[in-house]
Design an enzyme around this catalytic site. Structure first.
Site, PDB file in Angstrom:
ATOM      1  N   GLN A  98       0.842  -1.198   0.000  1.00 20.29           N
ATOM      2  CA  GLN A  98       0.000   0.000   0.000  1.00 20.29           C
ATOM      3  C   GLN A  98       0.879   1.250   0.000  1.00 20.29           C
ATOM      4  O   GLN A  98       1.720   1.431   0.881  1.00 20.29           O
ATOM      5  CB  GLN A  98      -0.914   0.048   1.225  1.00 20.29           C
ATOM      6  CG  GLN A  98      -1.877   1.241   1.111  1.00 20.29           C
ATOM      7  CD  GLN A  98      -2.707   1.505   2.345  1.00 20.29           C
ATOM      8  OE1 GLN A  98      -2.160   1.714   3.420  1.00 20.29           O
ATOM      9  NE2 GLN A  98      -4.015   1.511   2.191  1.00 20.29           N
ATOM     10  N   TYR A 179      -5.676  11.004   4.115  1.00 15.76           N
ATOM     11  CA  TYR A 179      -4.295  11.299   3.697  1.00 15.76           C
ATOM     12  C   TYR A 179      -4.285  12.048   2.361  1.00 15.76           C
ATOM     13  O   TYR A 179      -5.339  12.419   1.854  1.00 15.76           O
ATOM     14  CB  TYR A 179      -3.465  10.007   3.700  1.00 15.76           C
ATOM     15  CG  TYR A 179      -3.448   9.410   5.092  1.00 15.76           C
ATOM     16  CD1 TYR A 179      -2.817  10.081   6.143  1.00 15.76           C
ATOM     17  CD2 TYR A 179      -4.126   8.238   5.390  1.00 15.76           C
ATOM     18  CE1 TYR A 179      -2.838   9.583   7.446  1.00 15.76           C
ATOM     19  CE2 TYR A 179      -4.161   7.730   6.684  1.00 15.76           C
ATOM     20  CZ  TYR A 179      -3.516   8.416   7.708  1.00 15.76           C
ATOM     21  OH  TYR A 179      -3.557   7.934   8.991  1.00 15.76           O
ATOM     22  N   GLY A 309      -9.103  -6.351   9.234  1.00 16.10           N
ATOM     23  CA  GLY A 309      -7.989  -5.628   9.831  1.00 16.10           C
ATOM     24  C   GLY A 309      -7.569  -6.237  11.146  1.00 16.10           C
ATOM     25  O   GLY A 309      -6.773  -7.178  11.204  1.00 16.10           O
TER      26      GLY A 309
HETATM   27  C1  LIG Z   1      -3.412  -0.917  13.802  1.00 16.00           C
HETATM   28  C2  LIG Z   1      -4.125  -0.451  12.560  1.00 16.00           C
HETATM   29  C3  LIG Z   1      -3.408   0.242  11.592  1.00 16.00           C
HETATM   30  C4  LIG Z   1      -4.023   0.650  10.401  1.00 16.00           C
HETATM   31  N1  LIG Z   1      -3.261   1.245   9.421  1.00 16.00           N
HETATM   32  C5  LIG Z   1      -3.801   1.445   8.191  1.00 16.00           C
HETATM   33  C6  LIG Z   1      -2.973   1.811   7.082  1.00 16.00           C
HETATM   34  O1  LIG Z   1      -1.740   1.950   7.167  1.00 16.00           O
HETATM   35  N2  LIG Z   1      -3.594   1.979   5.881  1.00 16.00           N
HETATM   36  C7  LIG Z   1      -4.945   1.813   5.713  1.00 16.00           C
HETATM   37  O2  LIG Z   1      -5.456   1.965   4.618  1.00 16.00           O
HETATM   38  N3  LIG Z   1      -5.738   1.470   6.760  1.00 16.00           N
HETATM   39  C8  LIG Z   1      -5.190   1.243   7.964  1.00 16.00           C
HETATM   40  N4  LIG Z   1      -5.987   0.769   8.987  1.00 16.00           N
HETATM   41  C9  LIG Z   1      -7.418   0.496   8.725  1.00 16.00           C
HETATM   42  C10 LIG Z   1      -7.614  -0.946   8.247  1.00 16.00           C
HETATM   43  O3  LIG Z   1      -7.033  -1.141   6.980  1.00 16.00           O
HETATM   44  C11 LIG Z   1      -9.101  -1.325   8.157  1.00 16.00           C
HETATM   45  O4  LIG Z   1      -9.722  -0.518   7.184  1.00 16.00           O
HETATM   46  C12 LIG Z   1      -9.802  -1.151   9.479  1.00 16.00           C
HETATM   47  O5  LIG Z   1      -9.041  -1.736  10.511  1.00 16.00           O
HETATM   48  C13 LIG Z   1     -11.179  -1.770   9.460  1.00 16.00           C
HETATM   49  O6  LIG Z   1     -11.135  -3.138   9.440  1.00 16.00           O
HETATM   50  P1  LIG Z   1     -11.425  -4.025  10.750  1.00 16.00           P
HETATM   51  O7  LIG Z   1     -12.712  -3.522  11.347  1.00 16.00           O
HETATM   52  O8  LIG Z   1     -11.525  -5.411  10.189  1.00 16.00           O
HETATM   53  O9  LIG Z   1     -10.250  -3.850  11.664  1.00 16.00           O
HETATM   54  C14 LIG Z   1      -5.402   0.388  10.195  1.00 16.00           C
HETATM   55  C15 LIG Z   1      -6.120  -0.291  11.188  1.00 16.00           C
HETATM   56  C16 LIG Z   1      -5.506  -0.730  12.347  1.00 16.00           C
HETATM   57  C17 LIG Z   1      -6.293  -1.519  13.361  1.00 16.00           C
END
Ligand SMILES: Cc1cc2nc3c(=O)[nH]c(=O)nc-3n(C[C@H](O)[C@H](O)[C@H](O)COP(=O)(O)O)c2cc1C
Length: 356
Positions: A98, A179, A309
């Site tokens: 990414q 971003y 995530g």
């Molecule tokens: C620790 C953490 C770091 C994340 N960093 C990013 C990132 O670098 N880029 C991004 O697009 N989303 C990031 N996200 C969002 C996740 O990609 C995802 O969209 C979000 O966690 C929702 O999914 P979930 O409910 O299954 O956790 C992050 C989420 C978490 C928990």
């Protein structure tokens, strides 16, 4: 019948299942943006995902927005990522990088020579960010000149080239979460009066130009994009998100992208219903999914694949746990961004204590 464990074609690749690991910043790189060997282990442990998407990686040092995040600009960074892709491939996985340019969601202490962060317009985001010396207010960014926009687009092109050189199976443009790309897309952070601002068409131009550069390097079938309409994060505001995102997605068709990844967090509009019919590649959904909601989205045709995530963060063998109906480990928020193996590579797998 379960759809999660059926194969799916995503651009150039066929995934063995429809569980995708979401991009997640884990802050396990050094101050030069070089990921260490633990990073290889972390991703290799999760290689049973249909597809892994890395944490956000800055295409150039001016795109960095958080401490200890990795880049894909220097030779040392490329060499480190080569180890990651080799480890994932050896474990039978597929991995996209990414590309994440944080724009105004940064701080001079994170940027080369204490530079002012850059953005479409000089509008300070509300709130604070973690820096090397604790929480600090965001600063007012510097508006990018038009020639600088061309240079940033070129940085994404070079980053794509380097990601492929490092062995990645494709690249994802991070156009979500407030971003730089979303700062261009959104009327609240983009007050430009040139071809990159004003109408929804103009505000989408930066994202489309970046995608064109990435596609020129990788081919559309190895490029994906992530968006998160109405996520309401990082001080992002848009007066007409439906118009912004339908306008953007209508323009994606020409690129024949591998996928569109839409993460929703409490949006009032059903963007999946709105956007999926407009898109011609694989449609990935994410944000708060569990096994049952993912199965439902696949079986009623709302998605081609489902993105997890925090569940993947805490369960390296998430597909196997779903298959067996096994209990899940709980993610530990205290170690999401802390250095070292704790809360990173030490989540237990079924029938094992840690190692792969
Ligand atoms: C620790 C953490 C770091 C994340 N960093 C990013 C990132 O670098 N880029 C991004 O697009 N989303 C990031 N996200 C969002 C996740 O990609 C995802 O969209 C979000 O966690 C929702 O999914 P979930 O409910 O299954 O956790 C992050 C989420 C978490 C928990």
């Amino acid at each position: 019948m379960s759809q999660l464990f059926t194969p799916v074609r995503i651009g150039r690749h066929t995934l063995p299942n429809r569980l995708v690991m979401a991009p997640m910043t884990r802050s396990r790189a050094d101050d030069a943006g070089v990921p260490d060997d633990l990073v290889s282990l972390y991703y290799a442990q999760r290689a049973s995902a249909g597809l892994l998407i890395t944490e956000g990686v800055f295409p150039s040092a001016m795109g960095k927005g958080y401490v200890r995040t990795p880049g894909i600009e220097t030779d040392a960074q490329i060499a480190a990522w080569e180890k990651v892709t080799a480890a994932v491939h050896a474990a039978g996985g597929r991995i996209f990088m990414q590309l994440m340019h944080c724009g105004r969601i940064s701080h001079p202490s994170l940027l080369p020579d204490g530079a002012q962060p850059v953005a479409p317009s000089a509008i300070r985001p509300a709130g604070q960010t973690w820096t090397g010396s604790g929480l600090q207010d965001f600063v007012t960014p510097r508006e990018l000149r038009i020639d600088e926009i061309a240079a940033v687009i070129d940085e994404y092109r070079m980053a794509t080239r380097r990601a492929l050189e490092a062995g990645f199976d494709g690249v994802e443009l991070h156009a979500a979460s407030g971003y730089l790309p979303e700062q261009f897309l959104s009327s609240g952070s983009n007050l430009r009066q040139d071809q990159y601002g004003g109408s929804a068409t103009n505000r989408a131009r930066f994202v489309l130009d970046v995608l064109a550069a990435m596609v020129a390097e990788a081919g559309g079938d190895r490029v994906g994009i992530k968006i998160s309409p109405e996520m309401n994060f990082n001080s992002i505001e848009d007066a007409s998100p439906r118009e912004t995102y339908t306008g953007l997605v209508d323009r994606l068709r020409d690129f024949n992208l591998a996928y569109l990844h839409v993460a929703l967090f409490g949006a009032t509009t059903d963007y999946h219903a709105l956007l999926r019919p407009r898109f011609n590649g694989a449609y990935l959904i994410g944000g708060g999914l569990g096994q049952a909601s993912a199965e439902a989205a696949l079986s009623d045709g709302r998605a081609d694949a489902t993105v997890f995530g925090s569940a993947f963060l805490a369960n390296p063998d998430l597909p196997e746990r779903f298959r067996r109906g096994a209990p899940l480990n709980t993610p530990d928020k205290n170690t999401f961004y802390s250095p070292g193996a704790e809360g990173y590579t030490d989540y237990p797998q079924l029938g094992a204590t840690n190692a792969i």
